[in-house]
Design an enzyme around this catalytic site. Structure first.
Site: not given
Length: 405
Positions: A176-177
């Site tokens: 996600a990052d």
């Protein structure tokens, strides 16, 4: 060396030479964003708290900060204690002629630090501010902790990843990052393009959550659910959209991946495994039929692959122009001819003198990869270049609640 010369000395003639980025972020999302910009020639100034620095430095193997080494090359590091007036003043000096500011504090932290939009607009109206958080700057989730694992679970990714008879599976890296960081680099440059030549520019704020970019790349999940009433099932290496698509075990205990959804490819596959009537078999004659009878189709393919070693299987697929390839781990890739020929791995010397391989810039511009102009910096390595002899202020003042998302 004054900051202007310091900026241009290592920027060369890369696409983003002359672009100045101030990075207040921690861990992966912001570092990924500024990693993309730094590799393209931007001057990226990592602002780190005294003594411990960015928490990414603590992600170590065998005592080496491997993530820091990979994602903070081509950047500067300055130590600033943003709980003190002197170092906040130094930060505003950096921001006064910066092009991009990146932060991933909890929403509201920048305002509590005295750097809300009005203040930034007075300081530098052409500034682009990328604000990364777990769930966005506003709304009922804004104050909720936003670490990537929560987003990977709630976004729908984990629910569709893995096997149906086993628990949902989170990714083994900061997905996600990383997705948000890559999105953020494109957004920052788009906003910067809009600021250039704009006589009436004002600070542009980009509200970038970790959730929304990951959700956006998972495919048309909402539309398909509305049409079918069914969520995308966990199907291992199979695909919910076409078949065959799976990994198959070879005689020498290796694995090969195959994706052969087009009928021309399928015809060559069926011919090669000794079942030329495959496309006339009602079980395999249409896209829908193959998905419905995927167990039988996989068994047929596996029955042939299990007789071959991996080199034999790869040759079998290559001579028939069938889309297949080996399942590699990093040990395989370090010796793989594709990696060697493409020069995708380069040696980098860590601060302790050890040499390890890291990824090069994952693209070419006019046939050349952008260079690694310098290795990842030691904590505070560039304080003198940017601030002269000034040292980071001692701990003082109220906490700014500058927590990473």
């Amino acid at each position: 060396m004054n900051p202007q010369n310091h900026s241009s000395a290592r920027g060369g003639t890369q696409p983003l030479s002359g672009v100045k980025v101030v990075d207040l972020s921690r861990l992966v999302s912001g570092n990924m964003l500024t990693h993309v910009l730094a590799d393209l020639g931007a001057t990226v100034i990592k602002v780190e708290p005294p003594r411990k620095g960015d928490e990414l430095r603590a992600w170590q193997r065998e005592g080496m900060s491997t993530y820091w080494l990979a994602y903070s090359r081509n950047k500067d590091s300055v130590e600033l204690n943003l709980r003190t007036g002197d170092d906040m003043a130094r930060l505003t000096v950096l921001l006064a002629d910066a092009d991009i500011l990146v932060e991933n504090f909890r929403p509201g932290t920048l305002e509590r630090m005295g750097l809300g939009k009005d203040r930034l607009n007075a300081l530098n109206p052409k500034l682009v501010v990328v604000r990364i958080s777990g769930w966005g700057q506003t709304g009922q989730f804004a104050s909720k902790g936003g670490f990537g694992s929560l987003i990977e679970a709630m976004s729908g990714f984990a629910a569709m990843n893995g096997f149906a008879d086993l628990p949902p599976v989170l990714p083994p890296f900061a997905m996600a990052d990383s997705v948000a960081g890559i999105y953020g680099a494109a957004l920052a440059l788009a906003a910067l393009h809009g600021q250039r030549g704009n006589a009436n520019a004002s600070v542009q704020e980009i509200d970038l959550s970790l959730f929304e970019p990951l959700f956006s790349i998972l495919g048309p999940q909402a539309a398909e659910f509305q049409l079918t009433g069914k969520s995308t099932p966990r199907s291992g290496s199979r695909s919910p959209t076409h078949a065959p698509r799976n990994v198959y075990k070879t005689r020498d205990e290796k694995w090969v991946a195959l994706s052969a959804g087009m009928e021309g490819t399928l015809a060559r596959l069926f011919e090669g495994i000794g079942y030329p009537q495959g496309l006339q078999d009602p079980r395999f004659s249409s896209h829908e039929a193959r998905l419905k009878n995927i167990d039988a189709l996989d068994a047929l393919i596996q029955g042939h692959i299990t007789q071959l070693t991996l080199p034999e299987a790869l040759e079998f697929f290559a001579v028939r122009d069938i889309t297949a390839g080996p399942v590699c781990d990093i040990a395989d890739l370090l010796e793989h001819p594709y990696i060697a020929e493409s020069q995708l791995l380069v040696d980098q010397v860590a601060p302790d003198g050890r040499t390890v391989s890291v990824h090069a810039a994952p693209y070419r511009i006019n046939g050349q990869r952008p260079p690694i102009r310098r290795g990842a910096p030691a904590l505070g390595q560039d304080n003198t270049a940017w601030f002269g002899a000034a040292k980071p202020s001692a701990e003082a003042g109220p906490a700014a609640a500058a927590q990473p998302t």
